[in-house]
Design a protein around this motif. Structure first.
Motif, PDB file in Angstrom:
ATOM      1  N   LEU A 744      11.179  88.927  89.389  1.00  0.00           N
ATOM      2  CA  LEU A 744      11.602  88.142  88.232  1.00  0.00           C
ATOM      3  C   LEU A 744      12.767  88.804  87.510  1.00  0.00           C
ATOM      4  N   LEU A 745      12.675  90.134  87.346  1.00  0.00           N
ATOM      5  CA  LEU A 745      13.771  90.836  86.681  1.00  0.00           C
ATOM      6  C   LEU A 745      15.033  90.846  87.538  1.00  0.00           C
ATOM      7  N   GLY A 746      14.854  90.922  88.855  1.00  0.00           N
ATOM      8  CA  GLY A 746      16.005  90.979  89.738  1.00  0.00           C
ATOM      9  C   GLY A 746      16.668  89.648  89.973  1.00  0.00           C
ATOM     10  N   LEU A 747      15.920  88.541  89.807  1.00  0.00           N
ATOM     11  CA  LEU A 747      16.500  87.230  90.101  1.00  0.00           C
ATOM     12  C   LEU A 747      17.638  86.876  89.143  1.00  0.00           C
ATOM     13  N   GLY A 748      17.466  87.270  87.873  1.00  0.00           N
ATOM     14  CA  GLY A 748      18.551  86.986  86.935  1.00  0.00           C
ATOM     15  C   GLY A 748      19.829  87.703  87.329  1.00  0.00           C
ATOM     16  N   GLY A 749      19.700  89.009  87.635  1.00  0.00           N
ATOM     17  CA  GLY A 749      20.866  89.742  88.096  1.00  0.00           C
ATOM     18  C   GLY A 749      21.391  89.224  89.418  1.00  0.00           C
TER      19      GLY A 749
END
Length: 827
Positions: A744-749
């Motif tokens: 989830l945190l990596g998808l934005g980046g």
């Protein structure tokens, strides 16, 4: 300190498996960073190889509505030198191909540069032998002299120190050698250069520059600012000079001439800088993932070693000494990994330099030298601090009494527990970003492999020739040569077709030919142009170029019949929308005369500049009506590789004094066009895979350590009746929660990175600008090349392109979703 070092060595010997994994992890991460920094330094940070390079600039001419090129007419150059000479020294140069022959070896097709007397002083070049050109030699009908490049002098003339004063034959014309240029001298040019290349020998410019029309942009112009003159002052003067030239010359007034003096270094690196910065950021992220992974492993080891550390603390060891011992162990791992990383980085650089990457300037200057070694040493010290500080602090903060009374079986406390999980989440998040970018590169490269270049390159041999005007001074002589060579090549076993064209596809632009089809377009003559080629009937058959309407050229299309042309479907659709182009006429210029030509055929456009798009309209005239001295020959046979040597033998049987250039399979040109994309894709995939592997190992280490530390708890649960599937779900659920949070945190980046990557272009010549120009047939041209004297009159021309564009269209959301699912399943 020596005691800490000895203790660290004992610890490594007691656990060699952990030490080996840690050193290899650091080595791979540092090697990737060091090799990439070597490229970044050589390309972006290292000054150009000229004295005071910050004072050098290259002149760009902008011609209204977005058309821009690093080229200047001879008349304009003389005005620059006369009117802005108080602020800068100006020099002009161009190059073309010629046959070099003599007693020293076989005939050779070489690049010959022509330069004004100011060029080498402006670039700060002093010959190793002889002298530079004088003003008396750069005049029409001046002395026939040449300066040899160091590579030609050493390769062809065996570094003969008595070469000065000797005569060489250039296109059959004797010229006296007056200089040998230094070994390190070479031109560093922007990606858009098309007039000047890397000459093997130089001759003084002896054309009457003042008589050349101002729309014949045939010179590359350099400027060196005088001492005390700023770049802003020089540009201000060039702006004023452009206004003067617009007021004085109708051709510049109609085109809206603007003049830009661009710092040479900035111009050279502007296309590759975003890509290299992104690549450097990617390897830095890989290093961070590696550091997080090692921090996790060291934190787990510190937890296991808590009783030992507690005993040492109880016996009098201070918290500072425990921190120092832990950091020493980390530093030792970092130094060993850095040493191994240097060796691996040298190998990476050597492999990198063997790959043909036309889009990256100064790649041959990449080296693991002093600054790169210093950068590696910095990483070898900084990385241990990054991954060693948390375990060191953890080792010093645990109370010995708590550990010795029974704290051994916990997992190091809630703080260590949260730290390990946070590190794993960060690893997964960064890995997702890199893997998504790698996936987009793979998708783009797969699409590139499926791209139809518009011709069939299989089993086609190609080579290039330059027919000297001393022996092939008229069109009849050129056509007789072509006919004899064609008959000889058709006599080879397995050969089915032989063709001639001025320039091969995927090698950049040919001359830009102005054209018109009605009164309105004729009034806007200078702003409407297409890529022009002269081709024989056999060229289209040999390359399998598809005919969409009308007919191809035939033997009847000669100088005694009506002038005809073949155009591509792009021109047909833009000029005659909704109608038939065959049978219509277009107006072309040749030798200063405008003549109507009838369109007899429409073809599917072969890709001339790169594999991703049709950049520019194309016009073909028959060789029998417009013979040219610059030729590319294509030969189709049953097995192309078996024809390479026989084709050269046939040529020398026709004319033994002609030199062959670029004798190879046409499929090699297509492979070279894919080279930069293949390189970027491979690196992106390697970095993404490495980060994913490290993240998976980090997750595995955390779960393995957690299970090991909770063995007693799990045993109690099962003794109280907990089924094995429930225990398995408990363990896997912990890992899945970490994975999902990291995703989830990596998808934005990842989404932001994928959008940036989709907008990025790997190119040699600014594809975004080219795309905008190609969309407007009135005024924008996307490619150009040095105008040959045997081709149509040149006009305002723009850059040539020959590298591969990574055109990544479409939304990245489906790709991100696919990667997400696969990562969840994998972890």
């Amino acid at each position: 300190m020596s005691g800490d070092l000895k203790a660290a060595l004992r610890e490594m010997r007691s656990n060699p498996g952990f030490a080996l994994v840690a050193v290899l992890t650091i080595a791979v991460a540092i090697a990737a960073n060091s090799a990439t920094f070597g490229v970044v330094r050589a390309v972006l940070l290292k000054p150009l190889p000229y004295p005071e390079p910050e004072r050098l600039a290259i002149i760009w001419s902008d011609f209204g509505q977005g058309q821009s090129l690093p080229a200047v007419s001879g008349s304009d150059f003389l005005d620059y030198r006369a009117r802005a000479g108080e602020l800068a020294e100006f020099a002009a140069a161009s190059s073309s191909r010629a046959n070099l022959h003599g007693s020293e070896g076989d005939p050779e097709l070489v690049e010959v540069g022509t330069a004004t007397a100011e060029l080498f002083p402006v670039l700060g070049v002093t010959p190793v032998l002889g002298r530079l050109f004088t003003a008396e030699e750069t005049v029409p009908n001046g002395p026939k002299v040449v300066a040899l490049s160091h590579r030609l002098w050493s390769r062809r003339f065996a570094s003969d120190p008595l070469m000065l004063g000797r005569t060489v034959l250039v296109n059959g014309e004797p010229r006296t050698v007056i200089a040998v240029l230094p070994e390190g001298f070479r031109l560093v040019l922007p990606a858009e250069h098309f007039i000047l290349d890397q000459p093997d020998l130089w001759a003084p410019e002896q054309a009457d520059l003042a008589s050349i029309p101002r729309n014949y942009t045939l010179q590359t112009v350099f400027a060196r600012r005088r001492q005390g003159v700023s770049q802003a002052q020089l540009q201000q003067r060039m702006d004023a000079l452009a206004a003067e030239l617009r007021a004085e010359n109708a051709v510049h007034r109609e085109a809206g001439l603007r003049i830009r003096a661009v710092p040479l270094h900035d111009d050279v690196v502007k296309r590759v800088k975003p890509a290299l910065v992104a690549l450097f950021a990617a390897v830095a992220l890989v290093l961070l993932v590696a550091c997080a992974n090692l921090a996790n492993l060291l934190l787990a080891r510190a937890t296991v070693r808590e009783r030992d550390l507690a005993v040492r603390s109880a016996l009098g060891a201070t918290p500072a000494s425990l921190v120092r011992q832990a950091l020493t162990e980390s530093l030792l791992l970092g130094l060993l990994g850095g040493a191994a990383g240097i060796a691996l980085a040298r190998t990476c650089v050597a492999v990198l330099q063997t790959i043909h990457l036309e889009g990256i300037p100064r790649l041959d200057e990449v080296a693991i030298d002093g600054p790169v070694l210093a950068f590696t040493a910095l990483l070898a010290v900084a990385a241990p601090l990054l991954f060693g500080v948390l375990p060191a602090l953890h080792a010093s903060r645990r109370a010995p009494s708590v550990v010795l009374r029974g704290g051994l079986r916990d997992t190091g406390g809630p703080s260590a527990h949260r730290t390990r999980h946070a590190l794993v989440v960060a690893e997964i998040a960064v890995s997702v970003m890199l893997v998504v970018c790698a996936g987009m590169l793979l998708r783009a490269f797969a699409a590139l492999l499926r791209t139809n270049p518009g011709f069939d390159a299989g089993n086609v041999v190609s080579f290039e020739l330059q027919l000297p005007r001393q022996r092939y001074g008229d069109g009849e002589a050129v056509l007789r040569f072509q006919d004899e060579l064609r008959r000889g090549l058709l006599g080879l076993p397995g050969v089915t077709d032989v063709g001639f064209v001025r320039q091969l596809p995927l090698t950049g632009s040919g001359p830009m030919q102005p054209y018109a089809w009605d009164e309105e377009s004729a009034r806007r003559w200078e702003s409407i142009s297409a890529d022009w080629r002269s081709a024989s009937p056999g060229y289209f058959r040999a390359l399998g170029i598809r005919l969409l309407a009308g007919r191809m050229f035939d033997d009847g299309d000669d100088a005694h019949h009506a002038r005809v042309v073949i155009v591509d479907s792009l021109l047909a659709a833009r000029v005659f929308p909704g109608g038939q182009a065959v049978g219509k006429r277009i107006l072309l210029e040749q030798n200063g005369k405008k003549v109507w030509r009838e369109i007899v055929g429409v073809i599917a456009p072969p890709r001339l500049h790169d594999l991703t798009r049709d950049v520019r309209e194309q016009i073909y005239e028959p060789q029998s009506q417009v013979p040219v001295n610059r030729l590319a020959v294509v030969v189709r046979g049953a097995d192309g590789r078996t024809l390479l040597r026989p084709a050269e033998q046939v040529l020398h049987g026709v004319d033994g004094q002609l030199a062959v250039r670029q004798l190879r399979l046409l499929s090699e040109i297509v492979d070279e066009a894919r080279g930069p994309a293949r390189f970027v894709t491979a690196l992106g995939t390697i970095f993404g895979s490495l980060a994913l592997l490290l993240a998976a190992l980090g997750l595995f280490g955390v779960l393995s350590f957690s299970v090991r530390q909770r063995t007693r708890e799990i045993g109690v649960r099962m003794a109280l009746g907990a089924p094995a599937p429930a225990v398995l779900r408990m363990v896997l659920g912990s890992g899945l929660r970490l994975t999902l949070l990291g995703l989830l945190l990596g998808l934005g980046g990842a989404f932001l990175c994928s959008r940036a990557l989709a907008a990025w272009r790997w190119s040699r010549a600014g594809y975004r600008r080219a795309a905008r120009r190609a969309s407007n047939r009135w005024s924008r041209s996307a490619t150009a090349e040095l105008y040959g004297q045997d081709a149509p009159a040149p006009t305002f021309r723009s850059m040539s392109t020959s590298a591969v564009q990574l055109l990544l269209g479409g939304a990245p959301v489906p790709l991100i979703a696919s990667v997400t699912v696969r990562l969840v399943l994998l972890t």
